[in-house]
Design a protein around this motif. Structure first.
Motif, mmCIF file in Angstrom:
data_model
loop_
_atom_site.group_PDB
_atom_site.id
_atom_site.type_symbol
_atom_site.label_atom_id
_atom_site.label_comp_id
_atom_site.label_asym_id
_atom_site.label_seq_id
_atom_site.Cartn_x
_atom_site.Cartn_y
_atom_site.Cartn_z
ATOM 1 N N ALA A 154 0.831 -1.205 0.000
ATOM 2 C CA ALA A 154 0.000 0.000 0.000
ATOM 3 C C ALA A 154 0.862 1.251 0.000
ATOM 4 N N GLY A 155 1.941 1.232 0.777
ATOM 5 C CA GLY A 155 2.843 2.376 0.786
ATOM 6 C C GLY A 155 3.514 2.598 -0.555
ATOM 7 N N LEU A 156 3.878 1.506 -1.222
ATOM 8 C CA LEU A 156 4.507 1.629 -2.532
ATOM 9 C C LEU A 156 3.566 2.230 -3.573
ATOM 10 N N SER A 157 2.288 1.887 -3.485
ATOM 11 C CA SER A 157 1.329 2.317 -4.496
ATOM 12 C C SER A 157 0.569 3.583 -4.115
ATOM 13 N N THR A 158 0.878 4.175 -2.966
ATOM 14 C CA THR A 158 0.166 5.367 -2.523
ATOM 15 C C THR A 158 0.627 6.594 -3.284
ATOM 16 N N ASN A 159 -0.319 7.360 -3.755
ATOM 17 C CA ASN A 159 -0.038 8.641 -4.407
ATOM 18 C C ASN A 159 0.132 9.696 -3.316
ATOM 19 N N ILE A 160 1.372 10.103 -3.066
ATOM 20 C CA ILE A 160 1.662 11.006 -1.955
ATOM 21 C C ILE A 160 0.964 12.349 -2.129
ATOM 22 N N ALA A 161 0.967 12.872 -3.358
ATOM 23 C CA ALA A 161 0.319 14.170 -3.596
ATOM 24 C C ALA A 161 -1.185 14.091 -3.348
ATOM 25 N N LEU A 162 -1.802 12.996 -3.804
ATOM 26 C CA LEU A 162 -3.234 12.829 -3.587
ATOM 27 C C LEU A 162 -3.541 12.623 -2.109
ATOM 28 N N LEU A 163 -2.657 11.919 -1.412
ATOM 29 C CA LEU A 163 -2.827 11.721 0.025
ATOM 30 C C LEU A 163 -2.771 13.047 0.771
ATOM 31 N N TYR A 164 -1.843 13.896 0.400
ATOM 32 C CA TYR A 164 -1.717 15.204 1.066
ATOM 33 C C TYR A 164 -2.935 16.077 0.805
ATOM 34 N N SER A 217 -9.881 15.138 5.000
ATOM 35 C CA SER A 217 -10.991 14.186 4.927
ATOM 36 C C SER A 217 -10.605 12.853 5.538
ATOM 37 N N SER A 218 -9.368 12.416 5.326
ATOM 38 C CA SER A 218 -8.921 11.136 5.860
ATOM 39 C C SER A 218 -8.887 11.141 7.377
ATOM 40 N N ILE A 219 -8.396 12.267 7.949
ATOM 41 C CA ILE A 219 -8.326 12.372 9.402
ATOM 42 C C ILE A 219 -9.726 12.368 10.013
ATOM 43 N N LEU A 220 -10.657 13.088 9.384
ATOM 44 C CA LEU A 220 -12.025 13.137 9.903
ATOM 45 C C LEU A 220 -12.683 11.764 9.846
ATOM 46 N N VAL A 221 -12.512 11.057 8.726
ATOM 47 C CA VAL A 221 -13.107 9.729 8.594
ATOM 48 C C VAL A 221 -12.447 8.741 9.544
ATOM 49 N N GLY A 222 -11.107 8.743 9.585
ATOM 50 C CA GLY A 222 -10.401 7.807 10.449
ATOM 51 C C GLY A 222 -10.646 8.064 11.919
ATOM 52 N N GLY A 223 -10.696 9.360 12.321
ATOM 53 C CA GLY A 223 -10.912 9.672 13.725
ATOM 54 C C GLY A 223 -12.302 9.302 14.198
ATOM 55 N N LEU A 266 -7.030 -2.924 2.639
ATOM 56 C CA LEU A 266 -6.068 -3.175 1.578
ATOM 57 C C LEU A 266 -6.462 -4.374 0.737
ATOM 58 N N SER A 267 -7.043 -5.374 1.370
ATOM 59 C CA SER A 267 -7.440 -6.565 0.632
ATOM 60 C C SER A 267 -8.609 -6.285 -0.305
ATOM 61 N N LEU A 268 -9.543 -5.462 0.145
ATOM 62 C CA LEU A 268 -10.726 -5.176 -0.655
ATOM 63 C C LEU A 268 -10.496 -4.070 -1.686
ATOM 64 N N LEU A 269 -9.542 -3.188 -1.403
ATOM 65 C CA LEU A 269 -9.314 -2.037 -2.271
ATOM 66 C C LEU A 269 -8.306 -2.412 -3.357
ATOM 67 N N LYS A 270 -8.759 -2.471 -4.586
ATOM 68 C CA LYS A 270 -7.895 -2.835 -5.696
ATOM 69 C C LYS A 270 -6.854 -1.750 -5.938
ATOM 70 N N PRO A 271 -5.666 -2.135 -6.468
ATOM 71 C CA PRO A 271 -4.601 -1.138 -6.656
ATOM 72 C C PRO A 271 -5.016 0.067 -7.474
ATOM 73 N N ILE A 301 -7.991 6.772 -1.831
ATOM 74 C CA ILE A 301 -6.939 7.292 -0.968
ATOM 75 C C ILE A 301 -7.494 7.746 0.367
ATOM 76 N N VAL A 302 -8.735 8.254 0.367
ATOM 77 C CA VAL A 302 -9.353 8.646 1.639
ATOM 78 C C VAL A 302 -9.601 7.416 2.506
ATOM 79 N N LEU A 303 -10.112 6.328 1.915
ATOM 80 C CA LEU A 303 -10.350 5.103 2.671
ATOM 81 C C LEU A 303 -9.046 4.525 3.202
ATOM 82 N N LEU A 304 -8.015 4.516 2.354
ATOM 83 C CA LEU A 304 -6.742 3.925 2.753
ATOM 84 C C LEU A 304 -6.090 4.705 3.878
ATOM 85 N N SER A 305 -5.996 6.022 3.719
ATOM 86 C CA SER A 305 -5.370 6.837 4.756
ATOM 87 C C SER A 305 -6.231 6.907 6.013
#
Length: 306
Positions: A78-88, A93-99, A114-119, A128-132
């Protein structure tokens, strides 16, 4: 002293059938529900001690270890395939959903996501929101787990501030140290001669570097007191951060050049896809207390209003 002996035929055939049926069940559930992990869970339940108990405990322990290696590699991928710019761009939104969801999701929510989310979906905004969010959720889960452990072992029921602050500080420290390490490696790569770069982007070198980074971050996280699957994604981001800045020919096996992501997909992904990740969810299924679900202390009533 360990002595090599030929495994008994029942154990050999049982383990072989388990590995085979994991792939069969995963394919069936993928076809029906697009959720192959449910097949692995089902097979683990059937083979586990709660249903048939046909797999010996020592084999289950071995599968548990192999499965956890699979989880770590899932997070690393997941780290290898993560789009850093899109994550930033979608960090808020990711913090609000995760928190908000952290208290309700289990500690394996990251592996399940990670298992359900296709690359290909990981490169989209919802993906990216779900992953982060799953990553941020694990930080919340760490705090909740620490509080519950303290409450269960403390007769007074008090929770010290260290149990709450430590997981947060360790996670922030790992994130910060990763950013510094990425910055230092980028400077080093810019000043490195081209023939050194070609040696670094050989498949053997890439596998070695990925193994060293992954082992170091996992061990550091464990001894620091946080969850050792979280820094797996951060260690992967070290490799992926420099991947787009390679000033070599196109990364392709035919050219003898392997980027970090290509190395993982070529040499690690097949065994992760068809063996280790399936064993991880099967080990979870074998540990589920199916017989006691819905009961507490022998009672069939989980909630007692009186």
């Amino acid at each position: 002293m360990f002595v090599y002996t030929v495994p008994d035929i029942p154990i050999l055939l049982t383990t072989f059938s388990l590995l085979y049926l994991l792939n069969v069940a995963e394919a069936i559930f993928n076809y029906l529900l697009e959720a192959g992990l449910l097949g692995s869970l089902a097979v683990g339940i059937v083979y586990g001690p709660e249903v048939s108990s046909i797999v010996p405990e020592n084999v289950l322990q071995t599968l548990l270890i192999l499965g956890y290696i699979g989880l770590i590699l899932l997070v690393f991928e997941a780290g290898l395939s993560t789009n850093i710019a899109l994550l930033y761009d979608n960090s808020t939104s990711s913090i609000l959903v995760g928190g908000s969801a952290g208290a309700s999701l289990s500690s394996t929510s990251l592996g399940t996501t990670l298992s359900l989310l296709k690359p290909e979906l990981r490169q989209t905004r919802p993906g990216i929101v779900l992953l982060s969010a799953a990553l941020f959720d694990d930080v919340v889960g760490l705090i909740i787990a620490a509080i519950m452990q303290t409450l269960s072992s403390n007769a007074l029921g008090s929770v010290s501030w260290q149990n709450i602050v430590r997981p947060l500080l360790v996670s922030v420290a790992f994130a910060g140290s990763t950013c510094l390490l990425v910055w230092a490696l980028q400077l080093l790569m810019k000043r490195m001669p081209d023939h050194w770069k070609r040696d670094i982007y050989r498949a053997e070198t890439q596998l070695f570097l990925q193994a060293v980074f992954l082992a170091g971050f996992v061990a550091g996280a464990k001894y620091a007191g946080t969850k050792n699957v979280q820094p797996s994604a951060r260690s992967a981001s070290i490799d992926s951060a420099g991947e787009s800045r390679v000033s070599l020919a196109s990364g392709a096996p035919s050219a003898g050049i392997y980027t970090p992501h290509l190395t993982f997909d070529t040499f690690v992904q097949p065994i992760l896809r068809y063996v280790l990740s399936l064993i991880f969810f099967a080990s979870i299924g074998s540990a589920l207390p199916i017989r006691t679900l819905g009961s507490v202390d022998g009672s069939s009533r989980v909630l007692d209003p009186f």
